[in-house]
Design a protein around this motif. Structure first.
Motif, mmCIF file in Angstrom:
data_model
loop_
_atom_site.group_PDB
_atom_site.id
_atom_site.type_symbol
_atom_site.label_atom_id
_atom_site.label_comp_id
_atom_site.label_asym_id
_atom_site.label_seq_id
_atom_site.Cartn_x
_atom_site.Cartn_y
_atom_site.Cartn_z
ATOM 1 N N GLY A 218 44.091 43.907 -5.413
ATOM 2 C CA GLY A 218 44.399 43.736 -7.068
ATOM 3 C C GLY A 218 44.255 42.107 -7.227
ATOM 4 N N ALA A 219 43.506 41.674 -8.312
ATOM 5 C CA ALA A 219 43.474 40.254 -8.413
ATOM 6 C C ALA A 219 43.928 39.984 -9.934
ATOM 7 C CB ALA A 219 42.077 39.760 -8.120
ATOM 8 N N ASP A 220 44.458 40.920 -10.693
ATOM 9 C CA ASP A 220 44.404 40.908 -12.059
ATOM 10 C C ASP A 220 45.987 41.589 -12.473
ATOM 11 O OD1 ASP A 220 42.086 39.834 -12.658
ATOM 12 O OD2 ASP A 220 41.070 41.680 -12.981
ATOM 13 N N ALA A 221 46.310 41.140 -13.662
ATOM 14 C CA ALA A 221 47.505 41.717 -14.143
ATOM 15 C C ALA A 221 47.502 42.224 -15.507
ATOM 16 C CB ALA A 221 48.912 40.868 -14.101
ATOM 17 N N VAL A 222 48.138 43.238 -15.861
ATOM 18 C CA VAL A 222 47.900 43.957 -17.443
ATOM 19 C C VAL A 222 49.230 43.870 -18.027
ATOM 20 C CG1 VAL A 222 47.333 45.671 -18.666
ATOM 21 C CG2 VAL A 222 45.896 45.309 -16.654
ATOM 22 N N ASN A 223 49.494 43.197 -19.184
ATOM 23 C CA ASN A 223 50.600 43.156 -19.941
ATOM 24 C C ASN A 223 50.978 44.414 -20.377
ATOM 25 O OD1 ASN A 223 52.460 42.599 -22.584
ATOM 26 N ND2 ASN A 223 52.418 40.779 -21.359
ATOM 27 N N MET A 224 52.069 44.848 -20.261
ATOM 28 C CA MET A 224 52.700 46.266 -20.521
ATOM 29 C C MET A 224 52.776 46.266 -22.010
ATOM 30 S SD MET A 224 55.002 46.947 -17.215
ATOM 31 C CE MET A 224 55.560 48.563 -17.736
#
Length: 328
Positions: A218-224
């Motif tokens: 995993g290289a990304d983050a998603v704002n919840m």
């Protein structure tokens, strides 16, 4: 209390082997009961239900998570791409539904159906049902859907359901702990059980002979709150916290560290039921969590909270072998 118990068990099973030896008499008894129970199913003294479609079990022989759910999602997507119509059944651990079995969709409540089935329903886009009797869940789906293969998320020890293919997932870093059966160790069955399965998938670490290496990347983050997607590397200079309520929280924390993040970490027991207070850190500019945790925290997440999607990386020959076996 639950966090302290989980920490103590982790210490006994995976670090301080001496304490575990005091419980060995109980482990011997547990092992004998597990072997006898399986013998009853093998000899037909306890009934085994065979479904009209093939069943793939994705399980493990240790207590706690090893990465089965990401593999199940991967299998569903790959089987759909190969022309199959798969469905998923699960125990729905932690779910508090008043009746079973239950259909799961992307809008289901994790407190009713469990966190992992909800994540599968959201990401795999296939029929999902949960319940303590897996054959009942499968029949529910077969009555209402056109399905040609069923994947059971966990259930290796659920011998009341006939299986055509068995996949065992092991934690490549923690392996089998002290190699003892419950309660002095993490094993649900003796370690030699894995020699009988069709595929042994090693999640992380170093795969041994006859094991298939799987990595969760995993290289990304998603704002919840906003669904904005950003590379994790952009948070390297941010005051960040990370939480994980999975089988091996350190695996998630290591993933973030590899992307250059220096987070304050917070480990919770597997399937932990979060409250808003659990995920609130006043000084934090960003708070990261696994997708499995995120499905339980979505309703009270803020702009500080980010989930980290992971993708399965595994040799392509694995699916080729699995599909060939499935067709036979």
């Amino acid at each position: 209390m639950k966090k302290l118990l989980a920490k103590f068990v982790d210490e006994v099973w995976y670090r301080d082997h001496f304490i575990g030896t005091w419980l060995m008499p109980l482990s011997f008894l547990f092992t004998d009961i597990a072997k006898f129970r399986r013998w009853l199913y093998k000899k037909g003294y306890k009934p085994v239900e065979k479904l009209p479609v093939p069943v793939i079990i994705v399980g493990n022989i240790t207590l706690g998570g090893t990465g089965k759910t990401p593999l199940v999602i991967y299998l569903v997507k790959q089987l759909k791409a190969a022309g199959f119509t798969p469905a998923v059944i699960s125990r729905g651990y932690g779910g508090q539904s008043a009746s079973w079995p239950v259909r799961v969709n992307a809008e289901s409540d994790a407190t009713l159906v469990g966190d992992e089935p909800l994540l599968i329903a959201q990401q795999a886009d296939c029929p999902v049902a949960v319940g303590p009797v897996r054959a009942e869940s499968a029949r529910l789906l077969l009555q209402n859907e056109k399905i040609d293969v069923i994947i059971s998320d966990d259930g290796l020890q659920h011998y009341a359901l006939h299986r055509d293919i068995e996949i065992v997932v092991i934690d490549g870093e923690r392996r089998f702990g002290n190699n003892f059966c419950l309660p002095s160790g993490p094993l649900r069955e003796p370690q030699e059980r894995i020699q009988e399965v069709d595929f042994i998938v090693c999640n992380g670490g170093t795969a041994e002979e006859n094991e298939i290496l799987m990595k969760l990347e995993g290289a990304d983050a998603v704002n919840m709150l906003t669904q904005q997607r950003k590379p994790l590397a952009e948070f390297s200079s941010t005051n960040s916290h990370a939480l994980a309520g999975i089988g091996n929280p350190q695996r998630f924390f290591d993933l973030l560290a590899k992307q250059g993040l220096a987070c304050q970490t917070h480990a919770f027991p597997d399937h932990y039921a979060y409250t808003e207070r659990d995920i609130s850190f006043k000084s934090a500019q960003a708070i990261f969590m696994t997708e499995k945790d995120a499905v339980k925290c979505q309703s009270f997440a803020s702009a500080q909270h980010w989930s980290v999607p992971v993708q399965v990386s595994i040799t392509s020959s694995f699916m080729q072998q699995l599909i060939a076996l499935l067709k036979t």
